[in-house]
Design an enzyme around this catalytic site. Structure first.
Site, PDB file in Angstrom:
ATOM      1  N   ARG A  30      -7.208   3.227  14.433  1.00  0.00           N
ATOM      2  CA  ARG A  30      -8.061   2.296  14.046  1.00  0.00           C
ATOM      3  C   ARG A  30      -8.134   1.160  15.399  1.00  0.00           C
ATOM      4  NH1 ARG A  30     -11.305  -0.594  10.453  1.00  0.00           N
ATOM      5  NH2 ARG A  30     -11.080   0.873   8.727  1.00  0.00           N
ATOM      6  N   GLU A  32       0.797  -1.269  -0.069  1.00  0.00           N
ATOM      7  CA  GLU A  32       0.145   0.015  -0.248  1.00  0.00           C
ATOM      8  C   GLU A  32       0.635   1.015  -0.243  1.00  0.00           C
ATOM      9  OE1 GLU A  32      -3.735   2.236   2.629  1.00  0.00           O
ATOM     10  OE2 GLU A  32      -3.075   0.251   2.997  1.00  0.00           O
ATOM     11  N   GLU A  84     -10.596  -7.987   5.575  1.00  0.00           N
ATOM     12  CA  GLU A  84     -10.005  -7.915   6.752  1.00  0.00           C
ATOM     13  C   GLU A  84     -10.565  -8.634   7.871  1.00  0.00           C
ATOM     14  OE1 GLU A  84      -7.116  -3.952   6.625  1.00  0.00           O
ATOM     15  OE2 GLU A  84      -9.081  -3.515   5.935  1.00  0.00           O
TER      16      GLU A  84
END
Length: 1286
Positions: A845, A767, A1223
């Site tokens: 997160r 990413e 995920e």
């Protein structure tokens, strides 16, 4: 040159892949066939092409994946079945697995399941979770076909139809070339191959070999190249002369003697195993004790590809201190025959044979000719043990051979030998202990032996490999296993005074065995009447699967070499924190083929880079801040020249203090990035006041390497004008790559085109960190004005690219007597590394998931990002969520142990309910955890399992756990929640679809074609996706956060709707016309048949200051039940059962979604039980390849695996009522971790221990064994470790 380089670079056969270059992943597997004139037969073997020297293949036939079938001509059944059984996701490992299966079938057209499992021991897959591969290939086996599992009326829904498979016809296989048979029958000739740095000689006779060894006493003898190849590649060793004796008859012979069987030193381990099996089946049991012990070691010795070529003599002469076989040979007192020009001599393999680390008693001019493995006698008992992190294809933590001889008909010890590997720099005999045991046997002997071993088997605190306490405990525990085994056999023989082993001890003497796996998949079928052309909701195959299975799918490094193309190799720092004093490149530039050295001074644009904050550099300039920091790069005509030259670059440093490696270092030095994030709700003081109990605890969660099978790769092609450049990259972030390359080159982004065909896995590792390589390659290509490519070797990739953030969690939790949690104060620390990368979003997160699925009235979470001298850690499937939830489950476990209440009861009493609010004040609507929980309890037979788990043995314990997950879906950076698509209709009715997402095996392109097919009302066969590129869809978000199907699906839908509106008038005029008719009519009417679509997720936004807003569009939910069995003496565990219920809304493709659930779950099993990144205190990464870093293998999947996609749970907030799936399932593997903890709790109870205890992640055999405290662990004291926990 290896066979792999020859296939890929000289023959352009790119189906065979490079995954690790050390024979540890199987991606490069091919079949090598040769004629054996001594047995007059053709032998087929799977081998690792990355290790096989081309010189060693004289008179051999090599079959690659391209040679057995293709999409263009005809598929082979092996290729068809793995594809149609959904066993290929990213596809990079697929050709290797295909060739392992093909080689097995060539030798055994109807293999057993055990044959198949052994054939795959040398193959790894990071995507699928292995289950579909075995399901597809089970159809070849004798006991094959569907498992027919039926429980409580839940029939297995097949995701594929085996009746559609082509039958296997062995008569249609490729024949072995007759000319090679003719050549094989001719007298052997000596061969010489002269390379740039190495002379390879294959002598034709033993005499010639001995003459050569006298002339070249330092020459290495190489049969399989499984050790020397790795030494030359990774240890930078050079052996100028190599002698290859594989075809010398005397070294390959097997002869029977009066005392045993004599094996020539070149006999392969596969042949050794085959011969010993024959003898074990023929001879009485008492004669074959040593043979059986060797066979037990060979079960777990490397992979099949290695065993097929590795020689017994190579294993001995390598003199590895952790050899699997040398302790067995030493304990058995095997006789070695040595020879030289001066004649032969015999040596017994005893404690004098290994004279030092990697040294033996052989003279320089001598060679090992043979080894005689003895028969055993009545009254003699022999066992061998190997303990490793992963059971399959793993280097040993400790190995041992144990041999006892009793006086006839008695239990008086006449002789005993205990030999250990992994305890010293050489294989050793526990001589002092053995001397003390002569003339004795019984309980008292066992106690004395354990105490004596504790004194004798000592290890230095800084012993390489670490795990000192564990290794010393194992030395004692394994002797105890041997004692019980012998006691059991003596009792069976009715020897005087010998009683049977206690029934609750009996499990300790069982050999490790895992049953063949079975599985069930449940999903909601499409409604009756759904159009056959409407593929949404159907389990269709990944659209690239067939190409992947035949090797025709093109990955970045498979792109043909440009005529003037060059190769790049990185030059990286060897210090964690230092100033660069000088860089000397003279020696490097003198290497043949080298074109240039590239460094910071060659940048035409900015050296500043970074995905979110530009706090790092393309090249280190004056200072390095981690081991692996990119200092420069060498560009040369071949990869080998570039890598050789890169190693020749000399950098001098001035070290800087402090060097901060661990989270604890960062806390001590207050080394944190800003900001510190906090989420708080309720009144903590009130919550703790209302609680009956308060406890505090800690847990450390280790990092994880992505271990995508395809390492980072970039090909940069300058276009020759206006600074334009075309990049072919294996990346999840095409637009970020484009932007950062443009910045480094000092040109507008519009001058850079980034193309992504597919990736061989990503998992978040591509990413942002893929850009560190792409920018370097682009700068090099700009400098030399020629195409430049670089595909990192596995060890480089693991060194420079970072991984999942290690986390440390501290918590204080207040709760009622029944386990209801009232208050929680939790602090997270993440090991960020030397730059911010995406770490702020990852920490956010983690905080968003600090509650997991539990409603806590009063809660506060704080997150600190630790700045350390490690390569920057980055995104990884789950993106901080799993670490956040793992801490939650730790305090849930502690609360349960403190209250004396079952953990599942504590979890259930604290679960959220529909309409309740999270700590960040988002309402939980469409809440399905309660449904998932009930279904999972039901399909797993949870309560019946619970009753069975409590029936225990002393040294084997079972554990059971149920764990839920709640995962928020959206990028937490709001601007990324957008996507674009471009759809072209061509006049023949075909459709070219492009969108902003990239394909890395998850099936995104397949799902997007399903969406377009349903929207346009045409078959999927009419729609094609070629690639993702920045010149078709600009400003794309990374393919990440599990949101790509949601975002890109809606963008594709939007574009298709636009086109449908344009076609509506032509449909109305010609309602009975075809799709092609309408498209042509619109074209002739000059209607635009191209449309772009766009989508942005509505109603998103969150403010940390006010703790308000909606960070997530919706949540995905799931629950898993897992049952495990642990060996309390070794720390090994078996995954016996897992049931998963996952809410994926209305699945777009059940086959792909179940594949994602299983793949994520197995990646989580790696995270929580196996995978451990080990660093030196100076920041050097020890675990830089599959040799030391262990991801789950085929043998790690649960013996029974059930996956159910929750029915009747549509999600109105995503395309066609689906939900994200990439995920969320990963964290469900925590059920395995907490099942292990449950089993350890039972083991500790046997020693009188109760209450909460700390178990850090991963739950490796070392941690499991050390937590199962008993009389053996008390004999061993602890040491300062060799490695540090970062």
């Amino acid at each position: 040159m290896t066979l792999l380089i020859f296939l890929r670079r000289k023959l352009s056969l790119t189906g065979t892949k490079l995954g690790c270059a050390e024979g540890g992943c199987g991606a490069c597997t091919v079949m090598v066939s040769r004629f054996n004139p001594h047995h007059n037969q053709i032998i087929h073997h799977a081998v690792n092409a990355c290790l096989a020297p081309l010189c060693s293949l004289h008179h051999c036939a090599v079959t690659t994946v391209e040679g057995i079938g293709s999409v263009a001509s005809k598929l082979h059944p092996v290729q068809e079945r793995i594809a149609k059984a959904h066993g290929s996701q990213c596809g990079f490992c697929t050709p290797g697995i295909v060739m392992s299966m093909y080689a097995l079938l060539r030798n055994s057209p109807q293999p057993s399941m055990q044959d198949m499992e052994e054939a795959f021991q040398g193959n790894l897959c990071r995507c699928t979770g292995y289950r579909p591969i075995l399901e597809g290939y089970k159809t070849f086996a004798k006991e094959g076909g569907c498992c027919r599992s039926r429980r409580k009326g839940n029939g297995c829904q097949q995701l594929f139809d085996p009746s559609e498979f082509m039958p296997l016809d062995p008569t249609q296989e490729i024949i072995f070339p007759p000319e090679l048979i003719s050549l094989g029958k001719q007298p052997p000739r000596s061969l010489r191959f002269i390379g740039e740095r190495v002379l390879w000689i294959q002598p034709s006779s033993l005499n010639e070999l001995l003459e050569l060894k006298a002339v070249y006493p330092a020459a290495k003898l190489v049969v399989g190249n499984t050790e020397v190849g790795i030494e030359m590649k990774f240890k930078n060793l050079l052996y100028p002369v190599i002698l290859a004796p594989a075809y010398i008859q005397e070294l390959s012979s097997i002869q029977y003697t009066e005392n045993g069987i004599e094996f020539g030193a070149s006999v392969t381990l596969t042949m050794l195993g085959k011969k010993l099996h024959e003898e074990v089946n023929k001879l009485p049991n008492y004669r074959t004790e040593v043979f059986q012990a060797i066979l037990e070691q060979l079960r777990w010795f490397a992979g099949q590809q290695i065993r097929n070529v590795a020689a017994i003599g190579g294993n001995i002469m390598t003199a590895s201190p952790i050899s699997d076989l040398n302790p067995v040979f030493m304990a058995a007192g095997c006789k070695l025959t040595l020879t030289s020009k001066e004649g032969k001599r015999a040596l017994q393999m005893d404690d004098k044979f290994f004279s030092g680390y990697r040294k033996t008693a052989l003279k320089p001019e001598e060679i090992l000719l043979s080894i005689e493995i003895p028969y055993t006698k009545k009254g003699q008992y022999f066992s061998a043990f190997k303990q490793s992190t992963r059971k399959e294809d793993d280097i040993a933590t400790i190995t041992c051979g144990m041999n006892v001889v009793f006086q006839q008909g008695s239990n008086i010890v006449k002789d005993i030998k205990l030999s250990y590997g992994g305890i010293a720099p050489t294989t050793v005999l526990a001589t002092a202990t053995c001397n003390r045991l002569i003339g004795r046997w019984g309980e008292e002997l066992m106690e004395d032996a354990c105490s004596s071993l504790a004194e004798e088997m000592t290890l230095s605190p800084s012993a390489p490999g670490g795990m000192v306490t564990y290794r010393r405990t194992l030395a004692i525990s394994l002797f105890f296993k041997f004692y019980l085994t012998v006691q059991h056999k003596l009792a069976q023989m009715s020897v005087y005074m010998c009683v049977y082993v206690k029934p609750n001890y009996a499990s300790a003497i069982e050999l490790f065995h895992v049953d063949s796996p079975t599985s069930v998949q449940l999903y909601q079928a499409v409604p009756p009447g759904q159009s056959t052309d409407d593929m949404v909701g159907r389990p269709i195959m990944h659209l690239s699967a067939l190409k992947q299975a035949t090797g025709e799918a093109v990955y970045c490094d498979d792109i043909p070499q440009y005529e003037n193309g060059l190769y790049l190799a990185l030059v990286t720092s060897t210090k964690a924190h230092a100033y660069i004093k000088s860089i000397e490149t003279d020696d490097a530039m003198a290497v043949p083929g080298v074109v240039t050295f590239v460094s910071a001074k060659d940048l035409p644009g900015s050296n500043k880079t970074g995905p979110a904050v530009c706090d790092e550099t393309v090249f280190a300039d004056n200072k390095v801040t981690c081991v692996g920091h990119i200092v420069g790069a060498i560009v040369a005509d071949t990869q080998a020249h570039a890598q050789t030259a890169a190693k020749a670059v000399k950098i001098s440093y001035e070290e800087i203090q402090p060097v901060i490696i661990t989270i604890q270092d960062a806390i001590t030095n207050q080394s944190f990035y800003q900001p510190v994030r906090t989420i708080e709700k309720g009144d903590l003081a009130k919550g703790f006041h209302e609680s009956d109990n308060i406890l505090e605890g800690e847990i450390h969660i280790g990092g994880q390497d992505h271990f995508y099978l395809e390492t980072n790769c970039t090909l940069a092609v300058p276009q020759g004008e206006d600074g334009e450049m075309e990049l072919f990259v294996s990346t999840q972030s095409a637009s970020k790559t484009q932007a950062l390359v443009a910045k480094a080159l000092g040109v507008p982004a519009s001058h850079i085109v980034c193309r992504v065909k597919r990736m061989g896995g990503g998992f978040g590792g591509k990413e942002s960190r893929s850009t560190i390589l792409s920018t370097v390659v682009a700068v090099a290509a700009h400098k030399v004005k020629r195409p430049v490519r670089c595909m990192l070797d596995r060890d480089e990739d693991m060194l420079v690219s970072g991984g999942r953030h290690p986390f440390f969690g501290r918590y204080k939790v207040g709760f009622k007597k029944n386990g209801k949690v009232m208050a929680l104060d939790v602090t997270y620390y993440s090991n960020v590394g030397n730059s911010m990368d995406l770490s702020l979003s990852i920490m956010e997160r983690a905080l968003f998931h600090m509650d997991n699925c539990y409603n806590i009235p009063h809660i506060r979470g704080t997150g600190y990002m630790c700045k350390t001298n490690l390569p920057s850690n980055t995104a990884f499937r789950g993106f901080g969520g799993p670490q956040g939830m793992m801490v939650s489950e730790s305090w849930i476990s502690d609360v349960a142990l403190c209250c004396g209440v079952p953990a599942e009861q504590v979890r259930e009493i604290n679960l959220y309910k529909q309409g309740e609010y999270t700590p960040f004040n988002q309402c939980l609507d469409q809440f399905t955890i309660d449904r998932c929980w009930k279904e999972c309890v039901n399909i797993s037979d949870f309560h019946q399992r619970k009753a069975r788990v409590e029936l225990q043995h002393r040294w084997t314990k079972r554990g059971l756990s149920i764990v839920p997950t709640k995962f928020g879906i959206s990028f937490t950076a709001i601007f990324l929640n957008q996507a674009g698509a471009l759809v072209h209709l061509y006049t023949d009715g075909s459709v070219l679809l492009t969108h902003g997402g990239t394909e890395m095996g998850q099936g995104l392109h397949t799902k997007m074609i399903q969406v377009a097919s349903k929207t346009l009302g045409i078959p999927t066969s009419k729609i094609h996706i070629s690639e993702t590129s920045t010149n078709t869809v600009p400003n794309t978000s990374p393919t990440a956060a599990s949101a790509s199907s949601d975002l890109n699906g809606m963008a594709v839908y939007n574009a298709c709707q636009t086109l449908l509106q344009r076609l509506d008038p032509y449909k109305a005029r010609n309602p009975k016309g075809s799709w092609e008719d309408w498209v042509k009519a619109a074209y002739f009417d000059r209607v635009n048949l191209s449309a772009n679509g766009f989508y942005r997720t509505p109603d998103l936004g969150y403010d940390f200051e006010t703790n308000s807003g909606h960070p997530f569009n919706y949540f995905s939910y799931g629950v898993a039940v897992s049952e495990v069995e642990i060996d309390c003496l070794t720390g090994s565990h078996k995954n016996l059962h897992t049931s998963i219920v996952m809410d994926v809304g209305k699945s777009l493709n059940p086959a792909l979604d179940i594949g994602q659930v299983e793949g994520a779950f197995m990646q989580g099993v790696g995270l929580f039980t196996l995978e451990e990144l080990r660093y030196s205190p100076q920041g050097y990464l020890y675990t830089r390849g599959p040799g030391m870093y262990k991801i789950p293998a085929f043998g790690d999947i649960p013996t029974e695996l059930k996956v159910s996609l929750l029915r009747d749970a549509p999600n109105e907030k995503a395309i066609f009522s689906s939900k994200a799936v990439g995920e969320p399932p990963l964290f469900l593997a925590a059920s395995v971790f907490y099942a292990i903890k449950d089993a350890i709790t039972a083991a500790r109870a046997e020693s009188g221990l109760s209450g909460p205890f700390r178990l850090d992640s991963p739950a490796t055999p070392e941690r499991i064994r050390n937590a199962c405290e008993d009389k053996f662990t008390k004999l061993v004291w602890t040491y300062t470790p060799w490695d540090v926990r970062v």
